[in-house]
Design an enzyme around this catalytic site. Structure first.
Site, short mmCIF file in Angstrom:
data_model
loop_
_atom_site.label_atom_id
_atom_site.label_comp_id
_atom_site.label_asym_id
_atom_site.label_seq_id
_atom_site.Cartn_x
_atom_site.Cartn_y
_atom_site.Cartn_z
CB CYS A 88 -0.87 0.00 1.33
SG CYS A 88 -2.10 1.61 1.28
CB CYS A 244 -4.26 4.50 -5.85
SG CYS A 244 -3.91 2.85 -4.92
O1 PYC Z 1 -1.87 3.90 -1.73
O2 PYC Z 1 -1.38 1.89 -2.77
C1 PYC Z 1 -2.16 2.51 -2.12
C2 PYC Z 1 -3.48 2.06 -1.91
C3 PYC Z 1 -3.99 0.75 -2.19
C4 PYC Z 1 -5.40 0.65 -1.51
C5 PYC Z 1 -5.54 1.82 -0.99
N1 PYC Z 1 -4.39 2.68 -1.06
#
Ligand code: PYC
Length: 318
Positions: A88, A244
């Site tokens: 993550c 993300c």
């Molecule tokens: O920032 O990699 C990320 C992530 C994955 C799921 C939620 N955030």
């Protein structure tokens, strides 16, 4: 009464809850071995920490565990409302801010082990955090997926790429990436996710079992200082408030593979709520290593109380 000490933060709007004390003993082994033990024996702990009523759907938990390598500051296992994550990005940035807040690390570079490889944290003097992620790559280009949308059969085309999790990345979708459309975007990407599952479309099964459990839509940026905006659907149907970290890594790998992003150049990725990660790639031994930079802020230090007399002591598990 079990007591679990946590530090909460958010990274560009997306919450992370780091368990700093009171977590389960996962036994010896690599971080991947410990993640397997967590998945098999302590799913109740996962849901107690991140599910309602103590947590919420977008919350990502991070359990600090012993690392196998002496050069790592710690190991970490990330989890969400439905299970474990392979890695993550926003959570690793949140972990860096948390370890710094606790005085466990200072400015400079620190290695952290995840179940899918080492990630390096860089803590800046200004408190900003960057991560050098696991090698990221495109597994398949321009893959069609058939799905049900508004009572009809529809088809989109997208790339399957690894950035620490498996993503299906779609640029041509006819959706407007605006915060007011979040409900529609959630339903649309969930319909694509169901289509991926129905068709048995997977990534490389040696990594995270190959399950393509994140769907990412791209569109024009709203902010003048960004090249692109995204909407990212996470495995438990929550959307990522940040751009993300693993999803931006997957995007950078695709851009680099297409010759659209040279080594060292910045790619500023806007999230659906208008927050930003800045990404770059470098190539080492033929592998693409993304660097993702973002801001994380500590929001709480608290003790969770798990009372066995509480009917929802292990969270609401639907
Ligand atoms: O920032 O990699 C990320 C992530 C994955 C799921 C939620 N955030």
């Amino acid at each position: 009464m079990r007591r679990v000490q946590v530090v909460d933060s958010h990274t560009e709007g997306e919450p992370t809850r780091v368990v700093v004390d009171g977590g389960p003993d996962l036994g010896p082994g690599t971080v991947a071995d410990q993640a397997a033990a967590f998945r098999e024996r302590f799913d109740w702990f996962r849901s107690a920490v991140v599910n309602e009523p103590r947590g919420s759907d977008p919350m990502v938990g991070a359990l600090i565990v012993p690392a196998a390598s002496a050069r790592a500051v710690c190991g970490v296992i990330f989890f969400n409302n439905v299970g474990l994550l392979n890695a993550c990005g926003h959570g690793t940035i949140g972990l860096g801010a948390t370890l710094r807040h606790l005085g466990r690390i200072g400015t400079g570079r620190h290695v952290v082990e995840t179940p899918v490889g080492e990630v390096t944290l860089e803590i800046g003097a200004d408190g900003g955090v960057a991560i050098d992620n696991v090698p990221s790559w495109r597994f398949a280009k321009d893959v069609p997926v058939e799905f049900e949308w508004q009572g009809r059969s529809a088809v989109v085309r997208g790339d399957i790429a690894w950035g620490g999790n498996w993503f299906y990345l779609v640029s041509e979708h006819g959706q407007e990436l605006l915060a007011r459309n979040i409900e529609t975007l959630t339903n649309y990407t969930w319909a694509i996710r169901m289509g991926l599952e129905r068709a048995g479309i997977k990534g490389d099964e040696r990594l995270g079992r190959g399950q393509v459990d994140h769907v990412e839509l791209f569109g024009p940026a709203t902010r003048a200082d960004c090249q692109s905006k995204n909407f990212v659907l996470c495995p438990g149907k929550a959307y990522d408030r940040s751009p993300c970290g693993t999803g931006t890594s997957a995007k950078l790998a695709c851009l680099h593979a297409d010759g659209r992003l040279a080594e060292g150049l910045a790619w500023r990725q806007e999230s659906i709520i208008g927050s930003v990660f800045e990404g770059r790639v470098r190539v080492e031994g033929g592998k693409v290593i993304p660097t993702i930079r973002g801001g994380a802020w500590i929001t709480a230090e608290s003790t969770l109380l798990l009372d066995e007399g509480d009917p929802f002591v292990h969270g609401i598990r639907l």
